[in-house]
Design a protein around this motif. Structure first.
Motif, PDB file in Angstrom:
ATOM      1  N   ILE A   1       0.902  -1.384   0.051  1.00 12.93           N
ATOM      2  CA  ILE A   1      -0.057  -0.045   0.150  1.00 12.93           C
ATOM      3  C   ILE A   1       0.690   1.248  -0.026  1.00 12.93           C
ATOM      4  O   ILE A   1       0.666   2.183  -0.679  1.00 12.93           O
ATOM      5  CB  ILE A   1      -0.991   0.180   1.158  1.00 12.93           C
ATOM      6  N   TYR A   2       2.127   1.219   0.678  1.00 13.11           N
ATOM      7  CA  TYR A   2       2.701   2.478   0.895  1.00 13.11           C
ATOM      8  C   TYR A   2       3.953   2.609  -0.087  1.00 13.11           C
ATOM      9  O   TYR A   2       4.528   4.079  -0.086  1.00 13.11           O
ATOM     10  CB  TYR A   2       3.070   2.487   2.363  1.00 13.11           C
ATOM     11  N   SER A   3       4.521   1.721  -0.471  1.00 15.80           N
ATOM     12  CA  SER A   3       5.795   1.720  -1.048  1.00 15.80           C
ATOM     13  C   SER A   3       5.597   2.494  -2.514  1.00 15.80           C
ATOM     14  O   SER A   3       4.443   2.428  -3.274  1.00 15.80           O
ATOM     15  CB  SER A   3       6.353   0.481  -1.342  1.00 15.80           C
TER      16      SER A   3
ATOM     17  N   SER B   1      -6.234  -3.546  -7.673  1.00 13.11           N
ATOM     18  CA  SER B   1      -7.854  -3.052  -7.401  1.00 13.11           C
ATOM     19  C   SER B   1      -8.545  -3.382  -8.575  1.00 13.11           C
ATOM     20  O   SER B   1     -10.082  -3.709  -8.454  1.00 13.11           O
ATOM     21  CB  SER B   1      -7.782  -1.741  -6.995  1.00 13.11           C
ATOM     22  N   PHE B   2      -8.425  -2.980  -9.698  1.00 15.65           N
ATOM     23  CA  PHE B   2      -9.270  -2.931 -10.909  1.00 15.65           C
ATOM     24  C   PHE B   2      -9.546  -4.642 -11.191  1.00 15.65           C
ATOM     25  O   PHE B   2     -10.831  -4.768 -11.169  1.00 15.65           O
ATOM     26  CB  PHE B   2      -8.426  -2.671 -12.133  1.00 15.65           C
ATOM     27  N   PHE B   3      -8.708  -5.452 -11.234  1.00 16.46           N
ATOM     28  CA  PHE B   3      -9.032  -7.024 -11.405  1.00 16.46           C
ATOM     29  C   PHE B   3      -9.790  -7.659 -10.386  1.00 16.46           C
ATOM     30  O   PHE B   3     -10.720  -8.327 -10.458  1.00 16.46           O
ATOM     31  CB  PHE B   3      -7.652  -7.871 -11.687  1.00 16.46           C
TER      32      PHE B   3
ATOM     33  N   GLY C   1      -4.201   3.138  -4.606  1.00 20.61           N
ATOM     34  CA  GLY C   1      -3.930   4.137  -5.381  1.00 20.61           C
ATOM     35  C   GLY C   1      -2.652   4.564  -5.275  1.00 20.61           C
ATOM     36  O   GLY C   1      -1.754   3.704  -4.948  1.00 20.61           O
ATOM     37  N   GLY C   2      -2.101   5.712  -5.814  1.00 17.10           N
ATOM     38  CA  GLY C   2      -0.705   6.360  -5.727  1.00 17.10           C
ATOM     39  C   GLY C   2      -0.695   7.326  -4.445  1.00 17.10           C
ATOM     40  O   GLY C   2      -1.424   7.093  -3.405  1.00 17.10           O
TER      41      GLY C   2
END
Ligand SMILES: Cc1cc2nc3c(=O)[nH]c(=O)nc-3n(C[C@H](O)[C@H](O)[C@H](O)COP(=O)(O)O)c2cc1C
Length: 240
Positions: A126-128, A143-145, A156-157
Motif C-alpha cells: 500500500i505504501y511503497s 484493485s481493478f482486476f 492508488g498512488g
C-alpha cells in the motif's frame, strides 16, 4: 452515560481567534490533549503523524509571520503543529509487526497470522512508491482486476496515500481540540500558513506534510467572530 458532557464539549469548542494575553495555558493541559490525541482512530494503526508543540515565547514569535500574521497565532499561548509522516511507513509497519510477533505464544492464531501478513506484506504494498509510478500501476491493476466482480479496496498512488494520512492526523487534531475545550481553554485550527516555511522552521523532511496548526489559549468574546451557523442539516445528513 457521558452523552450530556460530550454534547457540552462539542458545543463549547469554537474557533476562537483572539486569546487572553493575561491567561497562560498550563503545560499539563497541552500534554494531556496530546496524549489523548494519540488515542485517535488512525488508518491501520500506522500512526503516521507527529505533533510538534511550540511553547517557548521565542519559538512562538517565529511562527506568527509563518501563520500569515493571523490573530489566533499572534495571541496564541501555545501552538501545536499536526504533521503527517507518510515517509515513516516502513518504521511503523515494522513496529506493528513487532507487536504482533511479541503477542505470539506457540502457534500463531488465525488473527495473528493475518496481522503478520497485514503489516509484513499488505502495508509495503500500500505504501511503497518508486520514481516511475510502477507500484501505483501495480496497486491500481490489482484493485481493478480484484474489484471487477466484487467489492475490493481501491488502492492508488501518492494522492491516495496522502489522503489516508491526513484523515488520521485531522482526527488527532480534533481529539486534541476537544480535550482543550474540556479543560476550559480554547483553540483555533489553522490552515492559513506558509507550509514550506513551517516545514523548514521545524526541520522536517520532504515526506512530512503539515495537516494543520492548532493555536491554543484562553479565548475571549472578541475572538468569536459570530454566532455558529451551519447549512441546514437536511442538506448534509442523508438517511437511506
Ligand atoms: C482544517 C481547518 C483549517 C482552518 N483554518 C483556519 C485558518 O487558517 N484561520 C482561521 O481563522 N480559522 C480557520 N479554521 C477555523 C474554521 O474557520 C472554523 O472551524 C469554522 O468557521 C467553524 O467554526 P467553529 O470552529 O467555531 O465551529 C480552520 C478550520 C479547519 C478545520
Amino acid at each position: 452515560m457521558y452523552s450530556k458532557e460530550f454534547e457540552e464539549i462539542v458545543h463549547l469548542r469554537r474557533s476562537n481567534r483572539v486569546f487572553d494575553a493575561n491567561i497562560e495555558v498550563p503545560d499539563e493541559v497541552i500534554r494531556k490533549g496530546l496524549e489523548l490525541a494519540l488515542l485517535s482512530p488512525n488508518s491501520s494503526n500506522m500512526q503516521l503523524w507527529e505533533f510538534h508543540w511550540i511553547k517557548s515565547k521565542t519559538e512562538l514569535e517565529k511562527y506568527v509571520p509563518l501563520c500569515l500574521n493571523q490573530r489566533a497565532a499572534k495571541t496564541a499561548k501555545q501552538l501545536v503543529v499536526f504533521i503527517t509522516r507518510r515517509d515513516k511507513w516502513r518504521e511503523r509497519a515494522k513496529w506493528n509487526l513487532g507487536k504482533v510477533q511479541d503477542s505470539i505464544v506457540g502457534e500463531p492464531s488465525r488473527l495473528q497470522k493475518s496481522s503478520l501478513n497485514y503489516y509484513g506484506k499488505l502495508m509495503p504494498l500500500i505504501y511503497s512508491n518508486d520514481p516511475f509510478g510502477f507500484m501505483t500501476l501495480v496497486r491500481k491493476s490489482i484493485s481493478f482486476f480484484m474489484g471487477f466482480r466484487k467489492p475490493f479496496y481501491r488502492a492508488g498512488g501518492l494522492a491516495k496515500q496522502r489522503i489516508v494520512v491526513h484523515k488520521s492526523c485531522a482526527l488527532a487534531a480534533q481529539t486534541f481540540m476537544l480535550s482543550i475545550a474540556a479543560e476550559g481553554f480554547d483553540s483555533c485550527p489553522l490552515e492559513g500558513f506558509d507550509e514550506l516555511r513551517v516545514k523548514k522552521a521545524l526541520g522536517l523532511p520532504r515526506g512530512a506534510e503539515i495537516c494543520m496548526i492548532v493555536a491554543v489559549g484562553k479565548g475571549t468574546e472578541e475572538g468569536i467572530y459570530g454566532p455558529r451557523f451551519r447549512v441546514p442539516k437536511e442538506e448534509v445528513i442523508f438517511v437511506r
